[in-house]
Design a protein around this motif. Sequence first.
Motif, short mmCIF file in Angstrom:
data_model
loop_
_atom_site.label_atom_id
_atom_site.label_comp_id
_atom_site.label_asym_id
_atom_site.label_seq_id
_atom_site.Cartn_x
_atom_site.Cartn_y
_atom_site.Cartn_z
N LEU A 3 1.31 10.11 1.82
CA LEU A 3 1.77 11.43 2.21
C LEU A 3 2.63 12.10 1.14
CD1 LEU A 3 2.82 10.55 5.88
CD2 LEU A 3 0.67 11.59 5.11
N HIS A 4 2.78 11.49 0.00
CA HIS A 4 3.70 11.95 -1.04
C HIS A 4 3.21 13.24 -1.69
CE1 HIS A 4 3.86 7.61 -0.51
NE2 HIS A 4 5.13 7.65 -0.89
N THR A 5 4.18 14.05 -2.13
CA THR A 5 3.87 15.30 -2.83
C THR A 5 4.72 15.38 -4.10
OG1 THR A 5 5.58 16.60 -1.73
CG2 THR A 5 3.43 16.45 -0.62
N LEU A 6 4.32 16.28 -4.98
CA LEU A 6 5.11 16.53 -6.18
C LEU A 6 6.51 17.04 -5.81
CD1 LEU A 6 2.45 18.18 -8.50
CD2 LEU A 6 3.47 15.91 -8.75
N GLU A 7 6.61 17.77 -4.72
CA GLU A 7 7.90 18.26 -4.27
C GLU A 7 8.83 17.12 -3.86
OE1 GLU A 7 5.05 21.43 -4.38
OE2 GLU A 7 4.96 19.49 -3.32
N GLY A 29 0.80 -1.21 0.00
CA GLY A 29 0.00 0.00 0.00
C GLY A 29 0.84 1.26 0.00
N PRO A 30 0.20 2.44 0.07
CA PRO A 30 0.89 3.72 -0.15
C PRO A 30 1.96 4.05 0.88
CG PRO A 30 -1.32 4.09 0.71
CD PRO A 30 -1.24 2.64 0.36
N HIS A 31 1.77 3.60 2.13
CA HIS A 31 2.73 3.98 3.16
C HIS A 31 4.04 3.19 3.07
CE1 HIS A 31 -0.13 6.69 4.91
NE2 HIS A 31 -1.03 5.73 4.97
N ALA A 32 4.04 2.15 2.26
CA ALA A 32 5.28 1.40 2.03
C ALA A 32 6.11 2.00 0.90
CB ALA A 32 4.95 -0.06 1.72
N VAL A 33 5.57 3.00 0.21
CA VAL A 33 6.21 3.53 -1.00
C VAL A 33 7.18 4.65 -0.64
CG1 VAL A 33 5.82 4.68 -3.21
CG2 VAL A 33 4.21 2.92 -2.41
N THR A 34 8.43 4.47 -1.00
CA THR A 34 9.41 5.56 -0.98
C THR A 34 9.59 6.07 -2.40
OG1 THR A 34 11.15 3.89 -1.07
CG2 THR A 34 10.67 4.85 1.08
N VAL A 86 1.75 10.63 -7.78
CA VAL A 86 1.39 11.31 -6.54
C VAL A 86 -0.12 11.32 -6.33
CG1 VAL A 86 1.36 13.57 -5.39
CG2 VAL A 86 3.47 12.72 -6.45
N ASN A 87 -0.88 11.60 -7.37
CA ASN A 87 -2.34 11.64 -7.22
C ASN A 87 -2.88 10.28 -6.78
OD1 ASN A 87 -2.41 14.31 -7.98
ND2 ASN A 87 -2.95 13.89 -10.12
N HIS A 88 -2.34 9.21 -7.36
CA HIS A 88 -2.82 7.88 -6.99
C HIS A 88 -2.43 7.55 -5.55
CE1 HIS A 88 -4.52 3.99 -7.57
NE2 HIS A 88 -3.36 3.34 -7.52
N LEU A 89 -1.20 7.84 -5.18
CA LEU A 89 -0.78 7.56 -3.81
C LEU A 89 -1.60 8.35 -2.80
CD1 LEU A 89 3.09 7.53 -4.38
CD2 LEU A 89 1.73 5.59 -3.56
N MET A 133 -0.11 0.57 -8.45
CA MET A 133 0.30 0.99 -9.78
C MET A 133 -0.35 2.31 -10.14
SD MET A 133 -0.08 -0.90 -13.50
CE MET A 133 1.50 -1.76 -13.47
N ALA A 134 0.46 3.26 -10.59
CA ALA A 134 -0.08 4.53 -11.08
C ALA A 134 -0.86 4.26 -12.37
CB ALA A 134 1.06 5.52 -11.32
N PRO A 135 -2.13 4.63 -12.45
CA PRO A 135 -3.02 4.11 -13.50
C PRO A 135 -2.73 4.62 -14.91
CG PRO A 135 -4.17 5.72 -12.13
CD PRO A 135 -2.87 5.43 -11.45
N LYS A 136 -2.25 5.85 -15.06
CA LYS A 136 -2.02 6.38 -16.40
C LYS A 136 -0.62 6.07 -16.92
CE LYS A 136 -5.17 10.28 -15.60
NZ LYS A 136 -5.27 11.77 -15.51
N SER A 137 0.34 6.02 -16.02
CA SER A 137 1.73 5.83 -16.43
C SER A 137 2.19 4.38 -16.38
CB SER A 137 2.66 6.68 -15.54
OG SER A 137 2.48 6.33 -14.18
N GLY A 138 1.40 3.50 -15.73
CA GLY A 138 1.76 2.09 -15.67
C GLY A 138 2.95 1.79 -14.79
N VAL A 139 3.25 2.67 -13.83
CA VAL A 139 4.42 2.48 -12.95
C VAL A 139 3.98 1.72 -11.70
CG1 VAL A 139 6.22 3.61 -11.60
CG2 VAL A 139 5.49 4.60 -13.79
N ILE A 140 4.57 0.54 -11.48
CA ILE A 140 4.35 -0.19 -10.24
C ILE A 140 5.37 0.33 -9.24
CG2 ILE A 140 5.86 -2.15 -10.79
CD1 ILE A 140 2.46 -2.69 -9.22
#
Length: 528
Positions: free
Chosen positions: A226-230, A107-112, A217-220, A378-385
């Motif tokens: 807690l991720h941001t574009l920054e 899930g999202p909190h495991a993502v660095t 970022v939007n998907h997370l 997975m980010a839905p538009k970019s296909g990034v797992i």
Amino acid sequence: MRDFQLPGRSPVRATEAAVATSHPLASLTAIEVLRGGGNAIDAAVAAGAVLAVVEPQSTGIGGDGFMLYAPKGGAKVIAFNGSGRSPAAATLDWYQREGFTGIPTFGPHAVTVPGVIDLWARVVADHGTRELGALLQPAIRYAEEGYVIHDRVAFDWGYCAELLAQDPAAARILLPNGRAPKAGERHRQPELGQTLRRIAEKGRDGFYKGAVAEDMVNHLRSLGGLHTLEDFAAAKGDYVEPVHTNYRGVDLFQLPPNNQGLTALLMLNLLSGFDLGSLDPVGAERLHLELEAGRLAYRDRDGLIADPTKATVPVKELLSKGYADRLRSHIDRARAATELPPPLLNKSETIYLSVVDRDRNAVSFINSIYYSFGSGVMAPKSGVILQNRGASFRMDPAHPNVIAPGKRPMHTIMPGMAVKDGRALMPYGVMGGDYQPMGHVHYLTNLIDFGMDPQAALDAPRVFFSRDLAEIERGVRPDVIAGLQRKGHRTLIAEDPLGGGQGILIDWQAGTLTAGSDPRKDGCALGY
């Protein structure tokens, strides 16, 4: 020399250049880059990008990477840390207020924030001879036009259907027809292909800024992250000073913390006090010593390794010969220790590759998303797992690897480089999450103490410890298992193969290269 009446493969021998990867398409890509005039860095990045498509369970552009590089085969080893950091808002207080007792595995909190694209862009710009966009073309082609599913990939993929089904984008792209692809079937990832095209055109900014970053970022954040574009725009890897030890006349280099590489070096320091070469290479006494050294070294890894910019890691003390001498006194050649705290171990997926080119530039290169299919997000538009490296953080405020803003977690993936007599001897690595330090040591001692070639050293059966059990591959003889049991080891036959590796040995006198690729994966070594 191997017994040609038994299953196995010979090492690949070459004069000009050699590659070894965990997938045939990646090995072929690297060879094509080299034969087209590219150097080892170019070939490694092109092969790594292909692996990010054709081994999506093991690696991807949503993960991290590390590199060791010996230019011209010299003794100077360049190290690059391409691991990402936690979000700036990821404070321990926030997780405690929200009721977390640990960082979730998925899930999202495991993502660095992924670091591998910055790694590729930086090392190609600094040490390559080709443009990154050109090196990504084979990966783009496989993502858009399709690639055949190989057997080990299918084996791993099948375990993950339940995880992938929980994320709509992952299920749509990675579970076509509602199931994991089978060996021999063709699979496409067009969204990932378009993302790779954007990176090819815009470089690292095509990933860390703009539409791709916004998609991730939007998907997370939609999932509570807690991720941001920054956070993504600030992603940046670092050149670092490698750590090393000398084992029987060979200098062995690893990445420093936050990487776990010094765990293998500590194990080698412990084993240097035993005459391993006098033992049966697949006998109970050799494997017992390996298990016991591993348990001690992993205990220190789990208690001490963290991001050195956020915590104090006693690297010099851990690698001192005096410390190894004191720690070795806890190893009983007759009995397994009973009082060591068990290390906190997890399985994961990773890719590792080695390249040596005609100028003897030697590259040891590793990419990963940690667990199979990482976080499952997975980010839905970019296909990034996206990777789940954040799962390694702790929530004990006194632990050096405690979660904190902008912090790198303790990292398992670890490329290796061997140097002897002032020249690079071998780029090598063994993937497999927490098994990696033990895999490095098993591989190296097979070569150094027992005189095996790189392929034989990879073929040899392996053991590991899982909690309080000795996990044993089926290739270990029954009498050896019984010998380990007599020494007090509780044994378990491994369900899955232990790790996978590659290595390329440089013979400067003969002017040849000898490469091996692990049979536990789909890959191969190639050379010319």
